[in-house]
Design an enzyme around this catalytic site. Structure first.
Site, mmCIF file in Angstrom:
data_model
loop_
_atom_site.group_PDB
_atom_site.id
_atom_site.type_symbol
_atom_site.label_atom_id
_atom_site.label_comp_id
_atom_site.label_asym_id
_atom_site.label_seq_id
_atom_site.Cartn_x
_atom_site.Cartn_y
_atom_site.Cartn_z
ATOM 1 N N GLU A 74 9.302 -17.721 6.457
ATOM 2 C CA GLU A 74 10.079 -16.652 5.799
ATOM 3 C C GLU A 74 11.448 -16.449 6.427
ATOM 4 O OE1 GLU A 74 6.848 -16.471 6.480
ATOM 5 O OE2 GLU A 74 5.800 -15.705 4.727
ATOM 6 N N ALA A 101 5.006 -17.655 -1.459
ATOM 7 C CA ALA A 101 5.302 -16.839 -2.632
ATOM 8 C C ALA A 101 6.365 -17.568 -3.451
ATOM 9 C CB ALA A 101 5.818 -15.475 -2.192
ATOM 10 N N GLY A 146 3.289 -17.169 2.061
ATOM 11 C CA GLY A 146 2.193 -16.504 1.349
ATOM 12 C C GLY A 146 0.946 -17.375 1.244
ATOM 13 N N GLU A 161 -0.854 -16.809 4.360
ATOM 14 C CA GLU A 161 -1.382 -15.437 4.289
ATOM 15 C C GLU A 161 -2.635 -15.383 3.412
ATOM 16 O OE1 GLU A 161 2.665 -13.983 3.221
ATOM 17 O OE2 GLU A 161 2.218 -12.397 4.650
#
Ligand code: CO8
Length: 257
Positions: A133, A65, A110, A113
């Site tokens: 993360e 992200a 992300g 993911e």
């Protein structure tokens, strides 16, 4: 919608989506999710498209992200950004056609993911995987805590989530996180070959496989058997794909789907 981040090409029944934001290692920002939502809807509306492939441009698949966007968020905005991504990746899973991730480089946070929201994953020997993360004092927010353990089992999931270790393609293959590993220069050629192989199969059967396997994972074994039996039966109607496939076999010809 004009895309700034995604590139979409459709050839021979395969939609190739390339994430192109190289200056930020293809990091996922709000704009990306809006474009991806639009892309999923537009590809889903094209009956001629049988398979979708997602890859990244440059040396990353997706490096996570967008940290520069996230840093300014308050708790409510953080939750909203998490739900935005969860909904997009859930829409990917719900597409009727198969979605393949071709992981060319870093698939972090992300990015991993996103790859896990695809139906399966092919990787370059140069790909690197991780859930970093915790290095940022965060946890995954796009359902990584849920999909990773389902894909690789509790031990490897907690190892990756708690250490933030970046692992290579061979480790990812061993864990079952990716299904095949190729040299970087042939990754896309091999991915497109595999997509073409799937695109040539009975399209209704392929959709039923995706639906029954995915729905079956969230219910009991017995419920899954019922789903399978009903899906199996649906392929037998007059003029159906199953009738055509079986007749073609007996007549020693190629099926005409
Ligand atoms: N977000 C924003 N920018 C990024 C990101 C990112 N995730 N990753 C890389 N960039 C940018 C860098 O800041 C740099 O920009 P600039 O040139 O302007 O300085 C550019 O991309 C190139 O990066 P590097 O110079 O760092 O390139 P290297 O080859 O040295 O390193 C790495 C590549 C290893 C990928 C490194 O960039 C890195 O570690 N990136 C961050 C990886 C990371 O921590 N990802 C997880 C992010 S958190 C996340 O994904 C949570 C998901 C759930 C969110 C839920 C919402 C609430």
């Amino acid at each position: 919608m004009e895309y700034e981040i995604l590139k979409k090409e459709i050839n021979n029944g395969v939609a190739l989506i390339t994430i192109s934001r190289p200056k930020a290692m293809n990091a996922l920002n709000t704009r990306f999710f809006h474009e991806m939502d639009h892309c999923i809807a537009s590809v889903s509306s094209e009956a001629s498209v049988k398979v979708m492939v997602i890859t990244g441009e440059g040396k990353a698949f997706v490096a996570g992200a967008d940290i520069a966007e996230m840093v300014h968020k308050n708790p409510e905005e953080g939750t909203a950004f998490s739900r935005l991504g969860q909904n997009t990746f859930s829409s990917l899973e719900k597409m009727e056609i198969p979605v393949i991730a071709a992981i060319n480089g870093f698939a972090l946070g992300g990015g991993l993911e996103l790859a896990m929201g695809c139906d399966f994953r092919l990787a370059s020997t140069k790909a690197k995987f991780g859930q970093p993360e915790v290095n940022l004092g965060l946890i995954p927010g796009y359902a990584g805590t849920q999909r990773l353990s389902r894909l690789v089992g509790m031990g490897d999931a907690l190892y990756l989530l708690m250490t933030a270790d970046m692992v290579g393609a061979e480790d990812a293959l061993r864990m079952g996180l990716v299904q095949k590993v190729y040299e970087p220069e042939v990754l896309m050629e091999e991915t497109m070959k595999m997509a073409a192989t799937i695109a040539a199969k009975g399209p209704a059967a392929i959709k039923q496989i995706k639906s029954v396997v995915r729905q079956g994972m969230s219910g009991s074994f017995h419920e899954g058997e019922i789903l399978e039996a009903n899906a199996f039966g649906s392929l037998f109607g007059e003029g159906s794909e199953g009738k055509e496939g079986m007749t073609a076999f007996l007549e020693k010809r190629k099926p005409n789907w």
